[in-house]
Design an enzyme around this catalytic site. Structure first.
Site, PDB file in Angstrom:
ATOM      1  N   CYS A 134       0.653  -1.222  -0.356  1.00  0.00           N
ATOM      2  CA  CYS A 134      -0.018   0.106   0.254  1.00  0.00           C
ATOM      3  C   CYS A 134       0.663   0.661  -0.381  1.00  0.00           C
ATOM      4  O   CYS A 134       0.000   2.178  -0.363  1.00  0.00           O
ATOM      5  CB  CYS A 134      -1.291   0.250   1.251  1.00  0.00           C
ATOM      6  SG  CYS A 134      -2.025  -1.786   1.245  1.00  0.00           S
ATOM      7  N   HIS A 169      -3.062   7.071   2.244  1.00  0.00           N
ATOM      8  CA  HIS A 169      -3.652   5.815   1.796  1.00  0.00           C
ATOM      9  C   HIS A 169      -5.527   5.709   2.671  1.00  0.00           C
ATOM     10  O   HIS A 169      -5.678   5.654   3.663  1.00  0.00           O
ATOM     11  CB  HIS A 169      -2.600   4.815   2.408  1.00  0.00           C
ATOM     12  CG  HIS A 169      -3.524   3.361   1.815  1.00  0.00           C
ATOM     13  ND1 HIS A 169      -4.083   2.921   1.061  1.00  0.00           N
ATOM     14  CD2 HIS A 169      -2.820   1.823   2.761  1.00  0.00           C
ATOM     15  CE1 HIS A 169      -4.199   1.912   1.211  1.00  0.00           C
ATOM     16  NE2 HIS A 169      -3.945   1.000   2.527  1.00  0.00           N
ATOM     17  N   ASN A 188     -10.689  -0.234  -0.169  1.00  0.00           N
ATOM     18  CA  ASN A 188      -9.012  -0.279  -0.109  1.00  0.00           C
ATOM     19  C   ASN A 188      -8.512  -1.001  -1.063  1.00  0.00           C
ATOM     20  O   ASN A 188      -8.171  -1.679  -1.576  1.00  0.00           O
ATOM     21  CB  ASN A 188      -8.156  -1.043   1.237  1.00  0.00           C
ATOM     22  CG  ASN A 188      -7.164  -1.167   1.048  1.00  0.00           C
ATOM     23  OD1 ASN A 188      -6.040  -0.658   0.825  1.00  0.00           O
ATOM     24  ND2 ASN A 188      -6.696  -1.432   2.532  1.00  0.00           N
TER      25      ASN A 188
END
Length: 320
Positions: A111, A247, A277
């Protein structure tokens, strides 16, 4: 010479899946998912591919930057779910957009991938190796999910985001990165094992494994420290920042970071509600959304931050 973002783009699969949709195929509910994560919908690929999504995002970013594929000198792809082991996602994008003058390669940092790509581009540009770079975060995470594991599969979505960055003499850019491989097992996905005539193993692919609480604790502790480091280096305070583009892993993480930095949630853009996500794609997707909506203005001071598998983290402080 530092980098400045001069164009952004994004692409999402056509299929939107709600929490209620998932409740029809697994033991979950909208309340269970949304109260724990903030997620209500996600986009899942059907006909789309990681490369296809990345190409669309890249084309938008190049157009938004007012440049051409031929002027791009560096392409960095960030993805845990490329379509192929080789060629790289970046090379596939290079082929599809006709960026014949670029060097292209991928980075794997989960990520944090987009932030790692940005840091590499900053180093290339500062050293004089190039002036224009295309950075891409693209994921089709749905193909590495165990769809019988309600604690994990409901958290993720598919999509791609891209940014064109250019070297400018007076641009403000501060960056920090970190890794903690000793704790990497809390968020992992195994590759194919050794399997040949002299060593036969089960070659079925593994799925994503995540210890949610450990990842949560890592994020809420690490991200504010990384941001504070940037602010100190730039001789700024959190009050000086217009937006914090973090994020999109979990709404509670965003709220915890905002609280630790003593900043209002209005300064923390959120799209996890609609996109879930999307790993390396989440920050550039969010940037594109805000740019298109007119909420980003020239001169805004922004912080970008990624955190996740590795464990890794990265952050950047820029002027828009």
């Amino acid at each position: 010479m530092n980098i400045r973002i001069c164009g952004v783009g994004s692409a999402l699969p056509a299929l939107t899946v709600t929490n209620d949709d998932l409740s029809k195929i697994m033991d979950t509910s909208d309340e269970w998912i949304s109260t724990r994560t903030g997620i209500r919908t996600r986009h899942l690929a059907t006909e789309e591919t990681t490369t296809g999504l990345a190409v669309e995002a890249a084309k938008q970013a190049i157009k938004d930057a007012g440049t051409t594929p031929e002027e791009i000198e560096l392409i960095i792809g960030a993805s845990a779910t490329p379509d192929n082991i080789v060629p790289s996602l970046a090379c596939e994008v290079q082929r599809e957009i006709g960026a014949s003058n670029a060097v292209a390669f991928d980075v794997t940092a989960g990520c944090s991938g987009f932030l790692f790509a940005m840091s590499i581009a900053q180093a290339y540009i500062a050293s004089g190796k190039c002036r224009n770079a295309l950075l891409i975060g693209a994921e089709v995470l749905s193909k590495i999910m165990d769809w019988s594991d309600r604690s994990t599969c409901v958290l993720f979505g598919d999509g791609a985001g891209a940014a064109v960055v250019r070297g400018e003499e007076n641009a403000m850019c501060y960056m920090t990165q970190g890794s903690d491989g000793a704790r990497g097992s809390v968020l992992s996905c195994m590759n194919r094992p050794v399997n040949h005539p002299y060593h036969v193993q089960d070659s079925r692919h593994a799925f994503v494994h995540m210890e949610g609480q450990e990842v949560f604790k890592f994020a809420v502790r690490t991200v504010p420290i990384a941001i504070d480091r940037l602010l100190a280096e730039a001789k700024l305070t959190a009050d000086d920042i217009d937006y914090f583009f973090l994020h999109q892993a979990n709404l509670r993480i965003l709220e915890s970071v905002a609280k630790r930095l003593k900043q209002p949630m209005e300064k923390f853009p959120v799209n996890i509600t609609e996109c879930a996500n999307t790993s390396a794609a989440s920050v550039p997707i969010l940037l594109t959304e805000y740019k298109k909506s007119g909420r980003l203005h020239e001169g805004d001071k922004i912080v970008l931050a990624g955190f996740g598998a590795g464990l890794t983290w990265g952050a950047a402080l820029l002027t828009w």
